[in-house]
Design an enzyme around this catalytic site. Structure first.
Site, PDB file in Angstrom:
ATOM      1  N   ASP A 120      -3.377  35.572 -35.536  1.00  0.00           N
ATOM      2  CA  ASP A 120      -4.135  34.397 -35.561  1.00  0.00           C
ATOM      3  C   ASP A 120      -3.275  33.057 -35.589  1.00  0.00           C
ATOM      4  O   ASP A 120      -2.454  33.000 -36.468  1.00  0.00           O
ATOM      5  CB  ASP A 120      -5.124  34.428 -36.836  1.00  0.00           C
ATOM      6  CG  ASP A 120      -6.252  33.023 -36.959  1.00  0.00           C
ATOM      7  OD1 ASP A 120      -7.040  33.025 -36.007  1.00  0.00           O
ATOM      8  OD2 ASP A 120      -5.909  32.567 -37.712  1.00  0.00           O
ATOM      9  N   ASP A 170      -2.761  29.436 -36.644  1.00  0.00           N
ATOM     10  CA  ASP A 170      -3.068  28.669 -37.772  1.00  0.00           C
ATOM     11  C   ASP A 170      -3.271  27.309 -37.318  1.00  0.00           C
ATOM     12  O   ASP A 170      -2.741  26.602 -36.466  1.00  0.00           O
ATOM     13  CB  ASP A 170      -1.931  28.432 -38.894  1.00  0.00           C
ATOM     14  CG  ASP A 170      -1.721  29.485 -39.498  1.00  0.00           C
ATOM     15  OD1 ASP A 170      -2.430  30.762 -39.460  1.00  0.00           O
ATOM     16  OD2 ASP A 170      -0.448  29.881 -39.938  1.00  0.00           O
ATOM     17  N   ALA A 215      -8.061  20.978 -38.136  1.00  0.00           N
ATOM     18  CA  ALA A 215      -7.460  20.302 -39.253  1.00  0.00           C
ATOM     19  C   ALA A 215      -6.082  20.712 -39.663  1.00  0.00           C
ATOM     20  O   ALA A 215      -5.857  21.777 -39.562  1.00  0.00           O
ATOM     21  CB  ALA A 215      -8.184  19.915 -40.496  1.00  0.00           C
ATOM     22  N   ASN A 216      -4.993  19.752 -39.376  1.00  0.00           N
ATOM     23  CA  ASN A 216      -3.672  20.223 -39.970  1.00  0.00           C
ATOM     24  C   ASN A 216      -3.690  20.393 -41.491  1.00  0.00           C
ATOM     25  O   ASN A 216      -4.506  20.198 -42.393  1.00  0.00           O
ATOM     26  CB  ASN A 216      -2.671  19.163 -39.635  1.00  0.00           C
ATOM     27  CG  ASN A 216      -2.593  17.928 -40.108  1.00  0.00           C
ATOM     28  OD1 ASN A 216      -3.373  17.663 -40.942  1.00  0.00           O
ATOM     29  ND2 ASN A 216      -1.591  17.208 -39.618  1.00  0.00           N
ATOM     30  N   TYR A 217      -2.462  21.113 -42.003  1.00  0.00           N
ATOM     31  CA  TYR A 217      -2.480  21.342 -43.481  1.00  0.00           C
ATOM     32  C   TYR A 217      -2.576  19.986 -44.072  1.00  0.00           C
ATOM     33  O   TYR A 217      -3.235  20.158 -45.411  1.00  0.00           O
ATOM     34  CB  TYR A 217      -1.253  22.223 -43.576  1.00  0.00           C
ATOM     35  CG  TYR A 217      -1.291  23.760 -42.793  1.00  0.00           C
ATOM     36  CD1 TYR A 217      -1.825  24.566 -43.410  1.00  0.00           C
ATOM     37  CD2 TYR A 217      -0.146  23.941 -42.115  1.00  0.00           C
ATOM     38  CE1 TYR A 217      -2.048  25.835 -42.720  1.00  0.00           C
ATOM     39  CE2 TYR A 217      -0.107  25.101 -41.428  1.00  0.00           C
ATOM     40  CZ  TYR A 217      -0.925  26.028 -41.756  1.00  0.00           C
ATOM     41  OH  TYR A 217      -1.078  27.237 -41.106  1.00  0.00           O
ATOM     42  N   ALA A 235      -4.223  17.263 -43.734  1.00  0.00           N
ATOM     43  CA  ALA A 235      -5.733  16.911 -43.858  1.00  0.00           C
ATOM     44  C   ALA A 235      -6.424  17.858 -44.612  1.00  0.00           C
ATOM     45  O   ALA A 235      -7.326  17.654 -45.462  1.00  0.00           O
ATOM     46  CB  ALA A 235      -6.344  17.169 -42.595  1.00  0.00           C
ATOM     47  N   ARG A 236      -6.047  19.357 -44.645  1.00  0.00           N
ATOM     48  CA  ARG A 236      -6.666  20.319 -45.398  1.00  0.00           C
ATOM     49  C   ARG A 236      -6.533  20.106 -46.944  1.00  0.00           C
ATOM     50  O   ARG A 236      -7.239  20.431 -47.892  1.00  0.00           O
ATOM     51  CB  ARG A 236      -6.345  21.755 -44.923  1.00  0.00           C
ATOM     52  CG  ARG A 236      -6.752  22.147 -43.507  1.00  0.00           C
ATOM     53  CD  ARG A 236      -6.234  23.421 -43.283  1.00  0.00           C
ATOM     54  NE  ARG A 236      -6.711  23.763 -41.835  1.00  0.00           N
ATOM     55  CZ  ARG A 236      -6.800  25.048 -41.466  1.00  0.00           C
ATOM     56  NH1 ARG A 236      -5.981  26.188 -42.205  1.00  0.00           N
ATOM     57  NH2 ARG A 236      -6.920  25.464 -40.244  1.00  0.00           N
ATOM     58  N   ASP A 283      -6.832  31.659 -29.671  1.00  0.00           N
ATOM     59  CA  ASP A 283      -6.092  31.775 -30.764  1.00  0.00           C
ATOM     60  C   ASP A 283      -5.898  32.645 -31.718  1.00  0.00           C
ATOM     61  O   ASP A 283      -5.384  33.055 -32.748  1.00  0.00           O
ATOM     62  CB  ASP A 283      -6.209  30.411 -31.593  1.00  0.00           C
ATOM     63  CG  ASP A 283      -7.552  30.409 -32.424  1.00  0.00           C
ATOM     64  OD1 ASP A 283      -8.571  31.427 -32.100  1.00  0.00           O
ATOM     65  OD2 ASP A 283      -7.510  29.881 -33.203  1.00  0.00           O
ATOM     66  N   GLU A 284      -6.315  34.074 -31.111  1.00  0.00           N
ATOM     67  CA  GLU A 284      -6.404  35.275 -31.812  1.00  0.00           C
ATOM     68  C   GLU A 284      -6.180  36.416 -31.116  1.00  0.00           C
ATOM     69  O   GLU A 284      -6.848  36.469 -29.902  1.00  0.00           O
ATOM     70  CB  GLU A 284      -7.800  35.312 -32.459  1.00  0.00           C
ATOM     71  CG  GLU A 284      -7.587  36.631 -33.573  1.00  0.00           C
ATOM     72  CD  GLU A 284      -9.223  36.355 -34.394  1.00  0.00           C
ATOM     73  OE1 GLU A 284      -9.435  37.293 -34.981  1.00  0.00           O
ATOM     74  OE2 GLU A 284      -9.711  35.461 -34.549  1.00  0.00           O
TER      75      GLU A 284
END
Length: 142
Positions: A1, A3, A38-40, A42-43, A100-101
């Site tokens: 997956d 990210d 959302a990027n890390y 933003a998360r 993406d998987e």
């Protein structure tokens, strides 16, 4: 997956400039538009997929970067990832689930690699070839 795939692809051109800034991908710059990815950074501020962009902007104190969808870039990045995985494990073992998987049938590969070693090898190969982060889950079946 892969990210935060859409956000990671959006950042790929300038990761050193964008990695510490909250970034999302959406069809809209604000209002009722919905966050797709959302990027890390933003998360870490509470931004999540499916959130309204206006709420994401509020959580990021106006520092949020909103990027449009770039479907051609997602397609190209997906193909790069599929190619890396197929090269590492053999194309017959790869089952594409989405952009993406991917699922990999590692039957027989565990004789050559411990499962965690194989997972780290795949993550490292994907990062090196594409600059994109990936997660690898391990289970007894596809």
């Amino acid at each position: 997956d892969m990210d935060c795939f859409f956000a990671a692809v959006a950042m790929r051109g300038a990761p050193e400039l964008l990695q510490h800034r909250p970034l999302v991908v959406s069809h809209s710059q604000g209002g009722r538009g919905e966050v797709s990815s959302a990027n890390y950074t933003a998360r870490a501020r509470g931004v999540r997929a499916n959130m309204v962009v206006a709420e994401a902007q509020r959580l990021c104190d106006g520092d949020l970067i909103v990027m449009p969808y770039c479907f051609d870039e997602y397609t190209a990045a997906s193909l790069e990832v599929y190619t890396v995985i197929a090269r590492e494990v053999g194309a017959r073992r790869v089952k594409v689930h989405s952009c993406d998987e991917v699922y990999v049938d590692a039957t027989g590969l565990v004789a050559a690699f411990e499962p965690l070693e194989l997972a780290e090898k795949l993550r490292a190969a994907i990062r090196k070839a594409t600059g994109l982060p990936a997660s690898v889950g391990i289970g007894p079946s596809i």
